[in-house]
Scaffold this active site. Structure first.
Site, PDB file in Angstrom:
ATOM      1  N   GLU A 316      37.700  42.365  37.947  1.00 13.43           N
ATOM      2  CA  GLU A 316      38.704  43.372  38.318  1.00 13.43           C
ATOM      3  C   GLU A 316      38.178  44.280  39.429  1.00 13.43           C
ATOM      4  O   GLU A 316      38.931  44.690  40.320  1.00 13.43           O
ATOM      5  CB  GLU A 316      39.149  44.184  37.096  1.00 13.43           C
ATOM      6  CG  GLU A 316      39.676  43.344  35.917  1.00 13.43           C
ATOM      7  CD  GLU A 316      40.712  42.291  36.284  1.00 13.43           C
ATOM      8  OE1 GLU A 316      41.402  42.448  37.305  1.00 13.43           O
ATOM      9  OE2 GLU A 316      40.815  41.280  35.554  1.00 13.43           O
ATOM     10  N   TYR A 403      42.692  30.145  40.467  1.00 16.44           N
ATOM     11  CA  TYR A 403      41.418  30.774  40.122  1.00 16.44           C
ATOM     12  C   TYR A 403      40.234  29.850  40.425  1.00 16.44           C
ATOM     13  O   TYR A 403      39.312  30.224  41.146  1.00 16.44           O
ATOM     14  CB  TYR A 403      41.371  31.106  38.619  1.00 16.44           C
ATOM     15  CG  TYR A 403      42.224  32.276  38.198  1.00 16.44           C
ATOM     16  CD1 TYR A 403      41.663  33.525  37.983  1.00 16.44           C
ATOM     17  CD2 TYR A 403      43.592  32.129  37.990  1.00 16.44           C
ATOM     18  CE1 TYR A 403      42.433  34.606  37.568  1.00 16.44           C
ATOM     19  CE2 TYR A 403      44.371  33.194  37.581  1.00 16.44           C
ATOM     20  CZ  TYR A 403      43.789  34.439  37.373  1.00 16.44           C
ATOM     21  OH  TYR A 403      44.557  35.505  36.974  1.00 16.44           O
TER      22      TYR A 403
HETATM   23  N1  BES Z   1      45.443  40.046  38.487  1.00 12.67           N
HETATM   24  C1  BES Z   1      45.111  39.313  37.320  1.00 12.67           C
HETATM   25  C2  BES Z   1      46.152  39.406  36.254  1.00 12.67           C
HETATM   26  C3  BES Z   1      47.501  38.828  36.620  1.00 12.67           C
HETATM   27  C4  BES Z   1      47.641  37.824  37.562  1.00 12.67           C
HETATM   28  C5  BES Z   1      48.621  39.303  35.974  1.00 12.67           C
HETATM   29  C6  BES Z   1      48.904  37.340  37.885  1.00 12.67           C
HETATM   30  C7  BES Z   1      49.876  38.809  36.285  1.00 12.67           C
HETATM   31  C8  BES Z   1      50.018  37.833  37.251  1.00 12.67           C
HETATM   32  C9  BES Z   1      43.759  39.748  36.739  1.00 12.67           C
HETATM   33  O1  BES Z   1      42.844  40.114  37.718  1.00 12.67           O
HETATM   34  C10 BES Z   1      43.137  38.570  36.033  1.00 12.67           C
HETATM   35  O2  BES Z   1      42.938  37.561  36.644  1.00 12.67           O
HETATM   36  N2  BES Z   1      42.821  38.722  34.757  1.00 12.67           N
HETATM   37  C11 BES Z   1      42.177  37.699  33.954  1.00 12.67           C
HETATM   38  C12 BES Z   1      40.728  38.001  33.736  1.00 12.67           C
HETATM   39  C13 BES Z   1      39.772  37.408  34.692  1.00 12.67           C
HETATM   40  C14 BES Z   1      38.339  37.648  34.244  1.00 12.67           C
HETATM   41  C15 BES Z   1      39.992  35.995  35.074  1.00 12.67           C
HETATM   42  C16 BES Z   1      42.794  37.709  32.574  1.00 12.67           C
HETATM   43  O3  BES Z   1      43.478  38.670  32.246  1.00 12.67           O
HETATM   44  O4  BES Z   1      42.566  36.752  31.839  1.00 12.67           O
HETATM   45 ZN    ZN Z   2      42.281  38.400  38.833  1.00 16.30          ZN
END
Ligand code: BES
Ligand code: ZN
Length: 622
Positions: A316, A403
């Site tokens: 984050e 990702y």
């Molecule tokens: N920005 C994302 C969350 C998100 C992405 C919400 C697209 C809605 C639409 C956040 O940065 C994220 O990727 N969170 C991951 C954790 C991360 C360590 C991969 C999660 O919440 O699992």
């Molecule tokens: Zn993210």
């Protein structure tokens, strides 16, 4: 279909996210720089939203926000109306430069909500909208006192990404549309209010809080949280907000934040947002973390007691460069947010914990990607980096592909260019595009111009088109060679053949060795195998959410009912979809759907409304 934190949906539904390659042209990145965001109904291209002032009251009784949003706009092209996104808002009155005007909303469009049309003149400067949020506002989660750890007060928080901001603010809502904001928020006395902006560190006596966000941000980065919260600083620039009973644990767990910020700045330039704080939410938070500027929102499930899950914070934090500073122009370019951030997150982790550690993360990420590609179909359009999500909900289609395939591409570029040259490129890229947005094609053009040399183009060197505009995992993808996982494999194999484990050999294992160990077990394990592992390592009682979740999934397949009471306890409070979805799916797939339904009926109120809807669909098919 493996989704990052959403449901794997049945094939019929999946079809919606899995459009065929023939729908989209394979664009030469040399030419296509037009940006068309098909997930906003606003006309921000002709009427530029510069700033919004929110004046809102939070009513826990009716579960509504009500008040005004006042826009400063610039009518660049003599437009006759200012059109904003709107999802279920009750619009009461609208003024243009102080004069009431006749507004209307157009019929809803699937996934997108409605467009709010406001007549303006060519010189109109401000548009004030008085409104209330709707009953189904998808960005808002209202918690009853029982759903907090403190149990005495209500709690509210928002999750605006991807396209939920429009359910609590009438705003042009697209990642490529930026504006500054300020806010005045009124709440019941005793509660603290936080936003993705300048924040207070203690509650005041009036219950009225004011905020400023002076850097332009897209609507998906607007955030609000209200609750019984306390603050503890870590250093002068970083700190943690949490419910009182959680705060000291949280501060201990996130103690390395100052070092993370320092490392991040050393890699890709100054942190440009002032403070960096983290808000630990109640356990119903539906995702792991959200990169709201100045204030990351995070699940309490990262509080493992040994700092081993803090790489979520590195992720984050990294978004404050990749995503918040330089933002994907549309949801079709989301890999430019998430893939860049996973790469950056791993660079931070590497600097903190060393190469052998981060190699485990690369290896686990590769496993996630392989699984996603198998589930989506190795040739499917959904495995391209560049999305084509017109007519679809951008969140429904979010998988591990942006990702993990995205971060792998950057890792390969690093290896190709050499770390020094690559880091210089990335640092300059963040500076050049600071507070702006970027398309995949713009990025590829810049890369091409800077990393090609006279005898070889980028395309020749790494076949970059295949990566971005092609399916699956290209065969030149780098793979981590993790010696630590090789040892884990040996121990797992020995266990599977002998039924026992040399416990001493696992003494130094971190969370990630255990994840690799458990993930790659055959399914189902036998009950005696489960009993042995549990007896040796106490997985059923693990306080590490990642390990517990995976163990419960393993237990479901093995029908190892000894773990069920702990699993039920986990399902009764944790709302993180990345954990819930695999558990409910495993129950369904192993003929325990009636049990799954009983759990869901008993505990669904602990989950975010969106998570509830998705799980209900998983369990009942409707
Ligand atoms: N920005 C994302 C969350 C998100 C992405 C919400 C697209 C809605 C639409 C956040 O940065 C994220 O990727 N969170 C991951 C954790 C991360 C360590 C991969 C999660 O919440 O699992
Ligand atoms: Zn993210």
């Amino acid at each position: 279909m493996k989704k990052r934190f959403l449901l794997p949906v049945a094939l019929g539904v999946l079809g919606a996210c899995n459009n065929t390659a023939s729908d989209s042209k394979q664009t030469a990145f040399g030419t296509d720089t037009t940006v068309r965001d098909t997930h906003t109904l606003s006309n921000a291209d002709s009427v530029v939203p510069k700033h919004v002032s929110l004046d809102l009251a939070v009513d826990f009784g009716t579960r509504q926000l009500s008040g005004t949003a006042t826009w400063q706009i610039q009518n660049r092209l003599g437009a006759k109306e200012f059109v904003t996104d709107d999802a279920g808002l009750q619009i009461e009155q609208v003024w243009a430069d102080g004069t009431p005007v006749n507004f209307y909303t157009s019929p809803p469009v699937q996934y997108l909500g409605t467009a709010l049309h406001i007549p303006i003149g060519s010189n109109t400067q401000t548009v004030r909208i008085r409104y209330k949020t709707g009953a189904e506002a998808s960005a808002l989660q209202w918690l009853a006192p029982a759903q907090t750890s403190y149990k005495t007060d209500s709690f509210l928080y928002t999750q605006s990404e991807a396209i939920h901001a429009r359910s609590w603010v009438p705003a042009p809502d697209g990642p490529g549309i930026r504006f500054t904001y300020d806010a005045r928020i009124r709440v019941p006395k005793g509660l603290l209010v936080l936003m993705s902006a300048t924040n207070p560190q203690a509650p005041n006596d009036s219950g009225i809080y004011t905020f400023r966000m002076e850097e332009p941000v897209p609507a998906y980065l607007m955030a609000l949280a209200v609750g019984k919260l306390e603050f503890q600083k870590i250093d002068d620039r970083t700190g943690v907000y949490a419910e009182p009973g959680v705060l000291s644990r949280a501060t201990w767990e996130l103690n390395e934040m100052p070092k993370m910020v320092q490392i991040a700045e050393g890699l890709y330039g100054p942190y440009r947002w002032g403070r960096y704080d983290v808000l630990i939410l109640p356990p119903g938070f539906p995702i792991g973390g959200m990169e709201n500027p100045r204030l990351t929102f995070a699940t309490p499930t990262i509080l493992a007691g040994d700092r081993s899950l803090a790489n979520l914070i590195a992720h984050e934090l990294a978004h404050n460069w990749s995503g918040n500073l330089v933002t994907s122009a549309t949801w079709n370019d989301i890999w430019m947010n998430e893939g860049f951030t996973v790469y950056f997150e791993r660079r931070i982790t590497e600097a903190m914990l060393g190469k052998s550690y981060v190699d485990m993360l690369w290896a686990l990420g590769y496993q996630d990607l392989e699984k996603a590609v198998v589930e989506l179909g190795p040739q499917s359009r959904a495995t391209w980096l560049k999305n084509d999500l017109t007519g679809q909900d951008p969140e429904e289609c979010l998988t591990d592909v942006p990702y993990e395939k995205g971060s792998l591409l950057l890792w390969m570029l690093e290896r190709q260019a050499g770390r020094e040259k690559w880091d210089a490129f990335l640092k300059a890229y963040f500076n050049r595009h600071a507070f702006g947005s970027i398309t995949t094609e713009q990025f590829l053009n810049e890369l091409h111009a800077q990393l090609s040399d006279t005898d070889s183009t980028l395309e020749k060197k790494i076949r970059i088109r295949e990566w971005v505009y092609g399916p699956g995992i290209p065969d030149n993808a780098p793979q981590a060679d993790s010696a630590r996982f090789t040892q884990v494999n040996a121990i797992r194999n020995a266990f599977l053949s002998s039924g026992t484990i040399d416990k001493a050999a696992t003494q130094a294992w971190t969370t990630h060795e255990w994840l690799h160990f458990l993930r790659n077990m055959p399914r189902p394990l036998t009950v005696p195998q489960m009993r042995y592992l549990d007896g040796q390592f106490g997985f059923t009682k693990s306080k590490n959410s990642e390990i517990a979740d995976l163990w419960f999934e393993t237990a479901i397949h093995a029908k190892y009912i000894t773990a069920y009471p702990e699993m039920e306890d986990f399902l009764s409070k944790v709302g993180r979809q990345k954990f819930l979805t695999p558990l409910y799916t495993a129950l369904k797939e192993s003929d325990q759907v009636a049990l799954a339904q009983r759990y869901f009926e008993t505990y669904h109120n602990a989950y975010h409304p969106i998570a509830q809807a998705r799980l209900r669909k998983l369990l009942t098919g409707s």
